[in-house]
Write a protein that holds these residues in place. Structure first.
Motif, PDB file in Angstrom:
ATOM      1  N   VAL A 102     -16.257 -14.444  33.273  1.00  0.00           N
ATOM      2  CA  VAL A 102     -15.872 -13.438  34.261  1.00  0.00           C
ATOM      3  C   VAL A 102     -16.252 -13.982  35.632  1.00  0.00           C
ATOM      4  O   VAL A 102     -17.426 -14.268  35.885  1.00  0.00           O
ATOM      5  CB  VAL A 102     -16.585 -12.091  34.008  1.00  0.00           C
ATOM      6  N   ILE A 103     -15.268 -14.130  36.502  1.00  0.00           N
ATOM      7  CA  ILE A 103     -15.532 -14.640  37.843  1.00  0.00           C
ATOM      8  C   ILE A 103     -15.533 -13.466  38.818  1.00  0.00           C
ATOM      9  O   ILE A 103     -14.547 -12.750  38.953  1.00  0.00           O
ATOM     10  CB  ILE A 103     -14.481 -15.684  38.259  1.00  0.00           C
ATOM     11  N   ILE A 138     -16.441  -4.311  39.139  1.00  0.00           N
ATOM     12  CA  ILE A 138     -15.370  -4.577  38.184  1.00  0.00           C
ATOM     13  C   ILE A 138     -15.752  -5.732  37.266  1.00  0.00           C
ATOM     14  O   ILE A 138     -15.555  -5.675  36.044  1.00  0.00           O
ATOM     15  CB  ILE A 138     -14.045  -4.870  38.915  1.00  0.00           C
ATOM     16  N   GLY A 139     -16.317  -6.794  37.833  1.00  0.00           N
ATOM     17  CA  GLY A 139     -16.742  -7.922  37.011  1.00  0.00           C
ATOM     18  C   GLY A 139     -17.848  -7.546  36.042  1.00  0.00           C
ATOM     19  O   GLY A 139     -17.846  -7.959  34.877  1.00  0.00           O
ATOM     20  N   ASP A 190     -12.299 -19.493  26.113  1.00  0.00           N
ATOM     21  CA  ASP A 190     -11.188 -18.822  25.425  1.00  0.00           C
ATOM     22  C   ASP A 190     -10.449 -17.874  26.366  1.00  0.00           C
ATOM     23  O   ASP A 190      -9.221 -17.795  26.338  1.00  0.00           O
ATOM     24  CB  ASP A 190     -11.725 -18.033  24.219  1.00  0.00           C
ATOM     25  N   VAL A 191     -11.210 -17.146  27.178  1.00  0.00           N
ATOM     26  CA  VAL A 191     -10.626 -16.176  28.108  1.00  0.00           C
ATOM     27  C   VAL A 191     -11.387 -16.256  29.428  1.00  0.00           C
ATOM     28  O   VAL A 191     -12.615 -16.382  29.440  1.00  0.00           O
ATOM     29  CB  VAL A 191     -10.726 -14.727  27.562  1.00  0.00           C
ATOM     30  N   VAL A 192     -10.653 -16.184  30.524  1.00  0.00           N
ATOM     31  CA  VAL A 192     -11.275 -16.049  31.843  1.00  0.00           C
ATOM     32  C   VAL A 192     -10.656 -14.846  32.531  1.00  0.00           C
ATOM     33  O   VAL A 192      -9.434 -14.718  32.607  1.00  0.00           O
ATOM     34  CB  VAL A 192     -11.094 -17.297  32.717  1.00  0.00           C
ATOM     35  N   PHE A 193     -11.520 -13.963  33.040  1.00  0.00           N
ATOM     36  CA  PHE A 193     -11.068 -12.823  33.841  1.00  0.00           C
ATOM     37  C   PHE A 193     -11.445 -13.086  35.295  1.00  0.00           C
ATOM     38  O   PHE A 193     -12.618 -13.296  35.609  1.00  0.00           O
ATOM     39  CB  PHE A 193     -11.724 -11.525  33.370  1.00  0.00           C
ATOM     40  N   GLU A 194     -10.454 -13.086  36.178  1.00  0.00           N
ATOM     41  CA  GLU A 194     -10.702 -13.279  37.599  1.00  0.00           C
ATOM     42  C   GLU A 194     -10.838 -11.898  38.231  1.00  0.00           C
ATOM     43  O   GLU A 194      -9.873 -11.139  38.312  1.00  0.00           O
ATOM     44  CB  GLU A 194      -9.548 -14.062  38.236  1.00  0.00           C
ATOM     45  N   CYS A 195     -12.048 -11.566  38.655  1.00  0.00           N
ATOM     46  CA  CYS A 195     -12.348 -10.217  39.141  1.00  0.00           C
ATOM     47  C   CYS A 195     -12.723 -10.177  40.618  1.00  0.00           C
ATOM     48  O   CYS A 195     -13.095  -9.114  41.119  1.00  0.00           O
ATOM     49  CB  CYS A 195     -13.486  -9.605  38.319  1.00  0.00           C
ATOM     50  N   SER A 196     -12.625 -11.303  41.308  1.00  0.00           N
ATOM     51  CA  SER A 196     -13.064 -11.345  42.698  1.00  0.00           C
ATOM     52  C   SER A 196     -11.930 -11.166  43.697  1.00  0.00           C
ATOM     53  O   SER A 196     -12.157 -10.782  44.841  1.00  0.00           O
ATOM     54  CB  SER A 196     -13.771 -12.674  42.986  1.00  0.00           C
ATOM     55  N   GLY A 197     -10.705 -11.481  43.285  1.00  0.00           N
ATOM     56  CA  GLY A 197      -9.594 -11.440  44.223  1.00  0.00           C
ATOM     57  C   GLY A 197      -9.653 -12.562  45.241  1.00  0.00           C
ATOM     58  O   GLY A 197      -9.122 -12.436  46.341  1.00  0.00           O
ATOM     59  N   GLY A 229      -5.583 -21.048  26.247  1.00  0.00           N
ATOM     60  CA  GLY A 229      -6.503 -19.997  26.639  1.00  0.00           C
ATOM     61  C   GLY A 229      -5.779 -18.863  27.348  1.00  0.00           C
ATOM     62  O   GLY A 229      -4.584 -18.935  27.645  1.00  0.00           O
ATOM     63  N   GLN A 230      -6.539 -17.810  27.640  1.00  0.00           N
ATOM     64  CA  GLN A 230      -5.969 -16.612  28.252  1.00  0.00           C
ATOM     65  C   GLN A 230      -6.604 -16.366  29.620  1.00  0.00           C
ATOM     66  O   GLN A 230      -7.823 -16.370  29.753  1.00  0.00           O
ATOM     67  CB  GLN A 230      -6.222 -15.393  27.361  1.00  0.00           C
ATOM     68  N   TYR A 231      -5.738 -16.140  30.608  1.00  0.00           N
ATOM     69  CA  TYR A 231      -6.172 -15.870  31.979  1.00  0.00           C
ATOM     70  C   TYR A 231      -5.813 -14.430  32.319  1.00  0.00           C
ATOM     71  O   TYR A 231      -4.644 -14.029  32.240  1.00  0.00           O
ATOM     72  CB  TYR A 231      -5.480 -16.831  32.939  1.00  0.00           C
ATOM     73  N   GLY A 232      -6.812 -13.637  32.693  1.00  0.00           N
ATOM     74  CA  GLY A 232      -6.573 -12.250  33.069  1.00  0.00           C
ATOM     75  C   GLY A 232      -6.866 -12.025  34.540  1.00  0.00           C
ATOM     76  O   GLY A 232      -7.989 -12.281  34.999  1.00  0.00           O
ATOM     77  N   GLN A 233      -5.862 -11.576  35.303  1.00  0.00           N
ATOM     78  CA  GLN A 233      -6.060 -11.287  36.716  1.00  0.00           C
ATOM     79  C   GLN A 233      -6.383  -9.806  36.871  1.00  0.00           C
ATOM     80  O   GLN A 233      -5.544  -8.950  36.618  1.00  0.00           O
ATOM     81  CB  GLN A 233      -4.818 -11.643  37.537  1.00  0.00           C
ATOM     82  N   VAL A 234      -7.610  -9.517  37.302  1.00  0.00           N
ATOM     83  CA  VAL A 234      -8.074  -8.148  37.462  1.00  0.00           C
ATOM     84  C   VAL A 234      -8.304  -7.827  38.930  1.00  0.00           C
ATOM     85  O   VAL A 234      -7.961  -6.751  39.408  1.00  0.00           O
ATOM     86  CB  VAL A 234      -9.369  -7.919  36.656  1.00  0.00           C
TER      87      VAL A 234
END
Length: 343
Positions: free
Chosen positions: A168-169, A174-175, A234-241, A257-262
């Motif tokens: 989680v970045i 939110i992160g 496996d998964v990275v969630f970008e939570c910083s914008g 892998g899976q990239y999630g833009q949050v």
């Protein structure tokens, strides 16, 4: 009643106004607000990066008590402790509404954006959006159900297996919620931030997140490779914008892998390394807000203690001290800020 109103688009233009106490209509619930959370989108709105239907009372994260119900409402009683989804109106007929994807309805109107929201003493919600609070969810935690539901929505769109490595970045609220939800699904979780995020990284450790990394002091990619035998996350969630974080995320992911833009970017046009997406066969997932199906699971995560929301609250202010709240958030000293109504 006093309300915190965005009066015009552009930077600032946020002021306390005296507004008429709202009246409940058919199939509606009137809620007395106890706490309202300040969201990153409220900051973007204040700074002029996010458009709302001005003039409008901001605030879409809140908890409260039912004080009146309209005709057709039998699900709630006066005195019930509740929270509400942000959805105030949807068409109900489009393909997205028919599938329960209300967040994607082209005609959707949301509390705090197109309809007066929670930075006031009272608000009106549609009955379909209101949720009773479980017994072990306090009012402060309940005011953060909406951001938790947003992160539940993002995590639910990915496939996480027991033991997967999730990065989680961005260790903002939110992160921190995303990390906890991923952890609840059996993942090993790294949360990453900068030196000015140290308070938030410390909070991540307190919450039991496996690794809290200051990327200005520790090489995040080396850690990911060490934990995955060189394959990648496996998964990275970008939570910083933040654009650099988005491209860093692609570099950390394994093939397939899976990239999630949050996180929401201040400007929608960003530089993105599509070559990595192609060559690594990365699955890119967009996640917009939340929908009804995310709310009860989110409330239960708090109710059973798998997500600790209250510990994220570092500052509380009356809505009349909005500028103090803004300064605390922008300085990095705050994690989650709650506002309270005034008479």
């Amino acid at each position: 009643m006093k309300a915190l109103v965005k009066t015009e688009l552009g930077f600032g233009n946020l002021e306390i106004q005296e507004k008429q106490e709202p009246m409940v209509g058919e199939d509606q619930v009137k809620i007395e607000v106890k706490y309202a959370g300040v969201c990153g989108s409220d900051i973007h709105t204040y700074e002029g990066h996010y458009k709302v239907n001005v003039p409008v009372t901001l605030g879409h994260e809140f908890s409260g008590v039912v004080v009146d119900v309209g005709n057709g409402v039998t699900e709630f009683n006066i005195g019930d402790r509740v929270t509400s989804e942000t959805t105030f109106y949807v068409c109900g007929t489009c393909k997205y509404c028919q599938n329960g994807d209300y967040n994607l309805c082209n005609h959707r109107k949301g509390l705090g954006t197109q309809q007066d929201g929670g930075f006031a003493k009272y608000l009106i919600a549609r009955k379909e959006s209101v949720h009773l609070l479980p017994p072990h969810v306090d009012d402060r935690s309940a005011a953060m159900t909406e951001p938790l539901a947003c992160t539940h929505h993002a995590v639910a769109k990915t496939e996480i297996n027991e033991g997967d490595l999730v990065v989680v970045i961005g260790p903002g609220p939110i992160g921190l919620f995303t990390a906890q939800v991923a952890k609840s699904r059996g993942a090993r979780v790294i949360i990453a931030g900068l030196s000015n995020d140290q308070i938030r990284l410390n909070k991540a450790e307190e919450l039991g997140i496996d690794y809290a990394v200051n990327i200005q002091e520790q090489n995040l990619k080396d850690l990911v490779h060490k934990l995955t035998d060189g394959y990648g996350a496996d998964v990275v969630f970008e939570c910083s914008g933040a654009v650099p974080a988005a491209n860093q995320a692609l570099d950390l992911l394994k093939k397939k892998g899976q990239y999630g833009q949050v996180g929401i970017f201040p400007s929608p046009e960003v530089s993105f390394d599509l070559e990595k997406i192609i060559q690594k066969e990365i699955r890119v997932i967009g996640s917009r807000s939340q929908k009804s199906a995310d709310w009860e699971p989110s409330l239960e995560l708090m109710n059973c203690g798998r997500v600790n929301a209250q510990s994220l609250v570092t500052h509380e202010y009356p809505i009349t001290h909005w500028e103090d709240a803004y300064k605390a958030i922008k300085s990095g000293e705050a994690i989650k800020v709650l506002l309270t109504p005034v008479e």
